[in-house]
Enzyme design. Sequence first.
Site, PDB file in Angstrom:
ATOM      1  N   GLU A 462       0.883  -1.305  -0.015  1.00 23.79           N
ATOM      2  CA  GLU A 462       0.045   0.007   0.095  1.00 23.79           C
ATOM      3  C   GLU A 462       0.754   1.339   0.111  1.00 23.79           C
ATOM      4  O   GLU A 462       1.153   1.612  -1.010  1.00 23.79           O
ATOM      5  CB  GLU A 462      -1.057   0.060   1.211  1.00 23.79           C
ATOM      6  N   GLU A 737      -2.623  -0.331  13.352  1.00 23.36           N
ATOM      7  CA  GLU A 737      -3.925   0.535  12.584  1.00 23.36           C
ATOM      8  C   GLU A 737      -5.008   0.072  13.248  1.00 23.36           C
ATOM      9  O   GLU A 737      -6.146   0.456  12.956  1.00 23.36           O
ATOM     10  CB  GLU A 737      -3.604  -0.300  11.081  1.00 23.36           C
TER      11      GLU A 737
END
Length: 883
Positions: A462, A737
């Site tokens: 990502e 996260e």
Amino acid sequence: MISVSKTWCEFSEHPLGLATARPRLSWDLVVAASGEAASSYQILVASDMALLDRDIGDLWDSGKNPMPRGPLIEYDGKQLRSRQQAWWKVRVWDTDGNPGPYSEFDHFELALLEEDDWAADWLGYLGSSVTGALYLRRPFSLDLPVMKARLYVTGTGFYDVRINGDRVGRQFLEPAPTDNSKRVLYSTFDVSEMLKPGENVLVGILGHGWSGAQKLLAQLEIHLSDGTALRICSDNAVGSSGWTAYKGPIVEDSIYDGETYDSRLEDPSWERSGGDSSETPMQRLGNAMVVDAPGGVLEARSLEAVEVVETRAVLDISQPAPGVYVVDTGQNLAGWLRLLADGPAGREITLRYAESLYGDGRVNQENLRSARATDRLILNGNGPRVWQPTFTYHGFRYVQVEGYPGELGIDAVTVSVVRTAIRTRGQFSCDSEQINALSRAVFWTEASNLCGVPTDCPQRNERMGWLNDMAARTEELVYSFDTTNFLPKWMKDIEDTQDREGAISDTAPYRYGSRPADPVSVCYGLIPWLMITHHGDFRTAERHYDGICRWYHYLSGRAIRWVVSYSHYGDWAPPIGESAIGSIGSSALPSRTPGPLVSTGHFYLLATLLSRIAHALGRESDSLRFATDAQSIRHAFNAAFYDSELMCYGTGNQACNALALYFDMVPDEHVGSTVAALVGDIEAHDKHLTTGNLCTKYVLEALVDHGHADLALELVRQNTYPSWGYMLERGATTIWERWEEATGDGMNSHNHPMYASVGAWFYRRLAGIQVPDDSIGMSRVVFQPELALDLGSASASLLTVRGPLRCAWQRTTSGTIVVSLDVPVGTASELRLPPDMSIVSAIGHASSERFDLDASVFSERPVALSGGCGYRFEVRGPRVASH
Ligand code: BGC
């Protein structure tokens, strides 16, 4: 006496390759005595040092001018041209009209500002596709010694340049990611010392980087000792002094998957003159050719380059199975391992990077999704060598090394920490080891996520600049790091995503996520605002004002009676009990925080920011219009989301109420019940957060604003799930996260800055450094530490655009608190104390003076302080001794 202690140009030290012909100059001042301040300045800019020495500014003599409120002075002299070199100095008068001495000389140099400054073409290889790096080689000869030489260079995906075998510059992974069809950043290097009379070789090595296309643009401008000027460019030249394409030792390169380096193909002499003999193991492909340009404008890089900012020893090496080594760096970070190895030709060493381990001690790469994150080194048998990759980077704490010849000792590996080399701006600490550990984790999380853009994570497939995360994270980033050049670059990336309707996209550069972006993408307005208040930069706001307005109008067009209902993520990734899926997977939508509430709230925030920005830019009627719109949105928000039975907002969860309170959307009559609902819900969850990536910040801020700083501190110190303390107790060295501990496949990065937003709360609330809305580049600061909290001390410093600033407080054994402040010259500040605390003694100091302040003067609150001084206050009050 007032004097200049340091000078800056475009927030940088002696920049080479400036992208602007109107650079902004600034400086730090020192005063000898309290009460002294700068009243006027004079800047001299000269084309030659000798002129400046004689106080002649042939390019610009500003004359004596009154100090403006902002800290930046825009160059306003003769038109500066591409390549212009300039030397400058400044002096400042105090308020009694006495001039200080001139500063030391500083200098800057412009890059290539016009399109027709470029004679170079984009160069590549049009033959069969190249799996690894493409190597381009250009020999040339010089008749005389070199007086001065500049290399203007860029490439796509990533480039690396060598002159006569030496690496040019310290940068890696350049250029910073942009949408290449809109903009490509190039760098300027002073390579005067790298060239010599006789044969020289310029080499460009191209990795796949973000774009996949391997293209080089290089323009080497040389001035010889007799004054002759010549240029070596990437062009169609072929033959003995032309460009030739090769394959070489980097046989595979991918940002996500890693790099494979086959040393058997390596030939250091190939990079030098005569090195292209038939003996070389480098594989000749043919002539390099001019290829299509990526399409974007060429822009001189103004953000700092990505560099190895630190080299660290590793913590430990284990051996879970014979021949399988696992290196523990002791810290989750972004970068790579440097390896020393010696072994037979053809021996392959693999390095697998990961954030976590399996129970058997091997690395667990499951959460990297499809990123293979594996480097391979193939040895050539020519003796010991140190190796590190060139065109990849990894987010990791552990590296599993296999195939290593012999015993892998701790001295054979070091860690290169890699990021955009911006300065750290803030330092925070307090007497709670848990909070310090959290603050360190915040730092490392941010530091791992500055790679040309503010990335969401450094490890999996990502590494994008997500706008939704930046809504929460930007303020913390601005406190922690000097983002004066970094964030304006990213603003252009956002601008480049904007379409004709005004919609921007979820990530910038746009690679992932939706278009239109989630309405929470308010960082588009927040960044320019923080650039004004913290750094005095109006240029970012001016440049993007129309774009931000277009985004705002896009949202208005999607609103029905001021309510924006579409939402992609909203308050993303709350604890799983609050998420729609209810388990760790690839989605983390909140189930109890209505998307329209979150979208409309951020629409309101954007209107508010635009009103402030318009005011700062002198666009008063716009400012008024946005303020009026904001009131309409606020009204509609209340009509749509205030629940008169629950007496609070939305579903009554923490996110809904905290957002309404923090954005100041709650009418006075509902503030009490909304705060009570927020506090009640936190208590009902046994003092735990139930919020996602955005509203976590809003909860902590709203609690302090409404008299519950102590509860906010308890949330920050909580150590059972879900909390930051829970992460730390499970060994986190960077922020996760997800609130959950997860290591499997799916969305669970262990190095994700969105919950690092808590860092701003440390600066603003524990140390108490607050930058009010009417500040222009720290022209005003409010010191308001939460002194009644159950802490023994807290301290923070900031390197501001006006010089160092600090606020520190500490309880004493005699039941008082000592508050120490350092205030830069030009910063009007005030100390705000809790209402039941009073000052018992106060002293101050300037650079050559110590002075007593009459403590009784400070009975009038707030306490106003003059800049350029340090202060020490002793404070007493009923709650002081309770710690
Ligand atoms: C990113 C997040 C982002 C989210 C939004 C994720 O893949 O890592 O940081 O907030 O997508 O969907």
